[in-house]
Enzyme design. Structure first.
Site, short mmCIF file in Angstrom:
data_model
loop_
_atom_site.label_atom_id
_atom_site.label_comp_id
_atom_site.label_asym_id
_atom_site.label_seq_id
_atom_site.Cartn_x
_atom_site.Cartn_y
_atom_site.Cartn_z
N GLN A 20 -1.80 -5.73 -23.42
CA GLN A 20 -1.88 -4.25 -23.42
C GLN A 20 -1.51 -4.10 -25.14
OE1 GLN A 20 0.59 -1.38 -21.78
NE2 GLN A 20 2.37 -2.63 -22.10
N GLU A 22 2.75 -7.07 -16.72
CA GLU A 22 2.50 -6.75 -18.03
C GLU A 22 3.03 -6.69 -19.08
OE1 GLU A 22 -0.75 -3.30 -18.89
OE2 GLU A 22 1.30 -2.30 -18.64
N SER A 81 -3.53 2.08 -21.04
CA SER A 81 -2.62 1.20 -20.30
C SER A 81 -1.53 1.82 -19.78
CB SER A 81 -2.08 0.05 -21.43
OG SER A 81 -1.63 0.76 -22.52
N HIS A 116 -0.02 5.15 -14.76
CA HIS A 116 1.64 5.21 -14.88
C HIS A 116 1.75 5.90 -13.21
CE1 HIS A 116 2.66 4.47 -19.15
NE2 HIS A 116 2.20 3.41 -18.60
N ASP A 176 -1.26 5.71 -23.73
CA ASP A 176 -0.31 5.80 -22.52
C ASP A 176 0.80 6.60 -23.07
OD1 ASP A 176 0.47 3.90 -24.27
OD2 ASP A 176 1.55 2.72 -22.94
N GLU A 194 1.12 1.18 -12.65
CA GLU A 194 2.16 0.54 -13.32
C GLU A 194 3.52 1.48 -13.10
OE1 GLU A 194 2.38 0.32 -17.72
OE2 GLU A 194 4.03 -1.10 -17.63
N GLN A 228 -5.87 2.22 -16.15
CA GLN A 228 -4.60 2.06 -15.34
C GLN A 228 -3.74 3.20 -15.37
OE1 GLN A 228 -0.66 0.50 -17.26
NE2 GLN A 228 -1.78 -1.59 -16.63
#
Lengths: 749, 123
Positions: free
Chosen positions: A308, A233, A374, A154, A347, A181, A152
């Protein structure tokens, strides 16, 4: 005592201690345990002893707490999370026995999941505490829900520029991120940011990512209902009642929220992580891992498909404590053991130290996870509105090389600039068109073009923030939704994007991505723990990248084709004159070159033309009043032997031996072949001036004068840069070796 | 491995939108022509029940229960869902208020599982 920044805390007498104190790792906070304050990762003396009493199908005691004293978490876990049928067998087993089944490849994942479903939080922590990090990695490899790992990203920027958001989303999808995200600096921007990322996510040539926007719960749900996000999420849960209350939710409200999303066909994942309760002042003296076990069981009880965790934004806190990084892996593993999809953190920024952050990543990267990150910061760190980004856009080549080094599928693929420029432009233009169609403040052509090539939002023009915020609110009020976006895209010449976005929206109708660990793969198929279950059962089982995927991982753009090195044809610069005779002139210094020199090859490793190298050497020799004779050694490619053979024929007994790649030796007749007067083993450090000085020194040796060795700079990194070229050029030289062929005289053409 | 999954691939003919349109009718053409609305891009209680059974067959009891609660909530308008969520948050409602909401869920929407969740939350 006042709090002080770590780097100023100590002054050292030793210069080495001082140098180490200045290293990035010593800027990280580092602290001893203090269990009363929740500053303990694995164990606190205040953690409860595991226990479970069931009477008439009802839990009457959980981890030492009688039912009458249950808090929210106890009550919720007892009611919804624990499988009371599995509990009898599971709780009767020694923790070590459960731990061994977790790691043992012969025990099926399903059997482990069933056992763990009957463990209380305190026992679950005891069990994972039996494992060291390697065992935990083996366990994560076996226990993660989906067989194929994913990742995933950002996608945010400081200026909340929609063109840049769209372009970054498209690039992230193109690079292989399965989920994107975004979030907001200013909360009211949420609808526009969600919209920009949604459009960008479908503009990739390959891949189609799902998107979400991390905002306050009610707003998040609203965006999902409008189809402006395609999953959610940030449904945060906490391990104590007080922290839950401060987070403005209860386990029941979160469970209802999960059902609310599912009722509209929207995928959700919860959020938890070690350290949050301590940071909120509500750890109640419990260890981070015990509280996280409670969180995860609440997540499971709520019926969420996944979570997550991995400390997430609190990561610096466990990292400051003993076992913090092991603890993060342990919490990831606990989620997988509970049969939850797990996005394993990595992350938020975890360390100043590149060594430390990479070492930490390996714990999830090597075993693989449903989502290894995540949130990998797909833009430079300063644009990451999630508080930095442990890995960011500028680390992407490193990440791709790590995949290639370890032959590990980290979910990403190497890309070339032209394809990235194309998808970024398409995304920004599509965003521009949709903004216009929906009557939002315009995205200018300048913004589009800047977004294509920008490094960060600093390269973007400023927008009218007041107008954007007003438009964002109006958009939400008017209930503009994903169908409006689809229509706008279709009307404005982006039917392919419209089609892809519609396919994503159709997931809401089938609900296929509500199953555990669902992602969309580039073909548009849903892959989840149902149709891609992790079947790891030892070597040769579980996820193995296909040959095509391995080829993709290996194909980094900077990989040179070694076949082309030294392969270009050209005119020979040396002519052979016949067998070389022994010299008798004491003023003679021999230049003995390797079998490919000036013929099959024409330049050294760094591209110095062989002709110029010879001229420089000759100039050096002649400047000392000596004479150079040029010969070619044909029966060896070894530098020492070339020089030695030259020396045997030299009137003065001195020779300079030269390999075609430029490695050079000064030799003397009476020395052993692999001994020498001076050796210059690193051709990349030699310039034409170096060769001239080597010639001069050889002449001085021939004259019997005292000689100061040629000063050569040593660059220890030269080998890292040149080793492939050196290997190939040496191969080309050895190809020219003719066994038994005597040296020949040569002359420069 | 469940043979029915993914439904969109294995049983597209049996999927419907909440307005009764076949799954295959959700096309770009229909979207552009305005023939389908957001109400078509929603899951039906039947599809959720199907997904719940799939989750159950994989041993995922709680996920199945969540999907069945969701099936009940398909009958609630967005705003009502947001209101109930708000009412469940800490300090918003007393026990009696949650009981009333639970009654409403049962009476107006036949949402018995959700009602049970609300009553359990009400202490």
């Amino acid at each position: 005592m006042q709090a002080r920044a770590p780097e100023s805390a100590v002054r050292f007498t030793s210069k080495r201690f001082a140098a180490r104190a200045a290293r990035p790792v010593n800027r990280d906070a580092c602290a001893q345990e203090w269990p009363e304050a929740g500053l303990a990762v694995f164990w606190s003396p205040f953690d409860p002893k595991p226990s479970l009493r069931i009477e008439a199908g009802r839990v009457v005691e959980l981890d030492g707490t009688p039912e009458a004293q249950f808090d929210w978490l106890d009550r919720f876990i007892a009611r919804y999370a624990l499988d009371l049928q599995a509990a009898e067998e599971a709780m009767a087993l020694e923790p070590l026995a459960v731990a061994r089944q977790i790691v043992d490849p012969h025990v099926p994942r399903r059997r482990v999941v069933r056992l763990v479903s009957g463990l209380t939080p305190a026992r679950l922590v005891e069990v994972v505490n039996c494992l060291n990090v390697v065992e935990m990695m083996m366990a994560l490899q076996k226990m993660r829900a989906r067989r194929t790992p994913a990742n995933q990203a950002h996608v945010t920027n400081r200026k909340e520029n929609p063109a840049l958001l769209a372009a970054d989303a498209a690039e992230a999808a193109e690079r292989g991120f399965a989920e994107l995200e975004t979030t907001v600096g200013v909360a009211r921007y949420a609808p526009l940011n969600a919209l920009a990322v949604l459009i960008g996510s479908q503009a990739a040539t390959r891949g189609a990512a799902l998107t979400q926007c991390a905002v306050e719960e009610a707003l998040g749900l609203r965006l999902a209902l409008l189809g402006l996000t395609t999953y959610a999420e940030t449904l945060s849960v906490y391990g104590t009642e007080a922290a839950f209350r401060d987070g403005d939710d209860t386990p029941w409200s979160k469970a209802f929220l999960a059902s609310a999303y599912a009722s509209r066909g929207v995928k959700v994942r919860f959020t938890s992580g070690t350290g949050s309760e301590a940071l909120m002042g509500h750890a109640e003296g419990k260890s981070m891992l015990y509280l996280e076990a409670r969180c995860l069981m609440a997540v499971k009880g709520a019926g969420a498909q996944g979570v997550q965790n991995g400390s997430i934004s609190c990561i610096a806190l466990p990292e400051a404590l003993p076992g913090g990084v092991r603890g993060v892996l342990a919490e990831n593993l606990m989620a997988a053991l509970l049969d939850l999809e797990v996005a394993t953190g990595n992350d938020a920024m975890a360390s100043h130290s590149e060594i430390r952050k990479t070492a930490k990543l390996m714990l999830q990267f090597l075993p693989g996870a449903d989502f290894i990150f995540s949130g990998y910061s797909s833009m430079p760190r300063e644009d990451n509105l999630f508080g930095g980004g442990n890995f960011d856009a500028e680390d992407l080549d490193d990440y791709n090389i790590l995949q290639r080094d370890m032959q590990v599928d980290g979910g990403l693929r190497p890309v070339r600039e032209p394809e990235i420029l194309e998808v970024r432009r398409r995304a920004a233009r599509a965003g521009q068109a949709v903004f216009q169609e929906l009557g939002l403040p315009p995205v200018t052509d300048e913004e589009v073009e800047s977004a294509v090539t920008a490094r960060s939002s600093a390269d973007m023009p400023d927008r009218d923030v007041v107008a954007d915020l007003a438009a964002a609110e109006a958009l939400l009020r008017a209930g503009r939704n994903s169908l409006d976006v689809i229509r706008a895209l279709a009307r404005r010449g982006f039917p392919d994007l419209a089609e892809k976005l519609l396919a994503v929206q159709k997931l809401r109708v089938s609900g296929d991505y509500l199953q555990t660990s669902a992602i969309l793969v580039p073909s548009g198929r849903v892959l989840s723990a149902v149709n891609d279950p992790n079947d790891y059962a030892g070597p040769g089982t579980g996820y193995r990248p296909s040959p095509e995927r391995v080829a993709e991982i290996n194909d980094v753009p900077q990989a040179a084709d070694p076949r082309t090195i030294g392969a270009e044809p050209g005119e020979a610069v040396l002519a052979e004159l016949g067998e070389a005779a022994p010299g008798v002139d004491p003023q003679e210094v021999i230049l003995a070159v390797g079998p490919a020199f000036g013929t099959a090859l024409r330049a050294t490793l760094t591209g110095l033309p062989h002709r110029d190298v010879i001229r420089a050497l000759v100039a050096g020799i002649e400047a000392e009043g000596m004479r150079a004779r040029l010969i070619k050694v044909r029966d060896t490619a070894d530098c020492g032997w070339i020089g030695w053979k030259g020396a045997q024929l030299s009137g003065s007994g001195i020779a300079v031996g030269l390999q075609s790649k430029g490695t050079t030796v000064i030799h003397r007749r009476d020395l052993a072949p692999l001994n020498n007067l001076e050796l210059f083993p690193q051709a990349p450090n030699l310039t034409l001036e170096s060769y001239r000085v080597i010639g001069r020194n050889a002449a001085k040796y021939a004259k019997g004068e005292p000689v100061l060795p040629v000063p050569v700079e040593i660059d220890n990194f030269a080998r890292l840069k040149w080793i492939v070229a050196a290997t190939v050029l040496h191969r080309r030289e050895t190809e020219q070796v003719r066994a038994g062929a005597p040296p020949v005289e040569v002359r420069l053409l | 491995m469940n043979e029915d999954y993914p439904l969109a691939e294995k049983h597209p003919d049996q999927l419907r939108t909440p307005t009764g349109r076949p799954f295959a009718a959700i096309t770009l053409h229909a979207a552009v022509a305005g023939e389908i609305g957001m109400e078509d891009l929603r899951i039906t209680p039947e599809a959720l029940e199907w997904q719940a059974r799939i989750a159950e067959s994989e041993g995922r009891t709680q996920l199945a229960e969540n999907l069945r609660r969701a099936a009940e909530l398909t009958r609630l308008p967005d705003e009502r869902i947001l209101e109930i969520y708000e009412a469940l948050r800490p300090g918003r409602s007393d026990k009696a208020a949650l009981e009333r909401l639970a009654d409403e869920l049962e009476r107006d929407y036949g949402a018995f599982r959700c009602a049970r969740l609300l009553r359990d939350a009400a202490v």
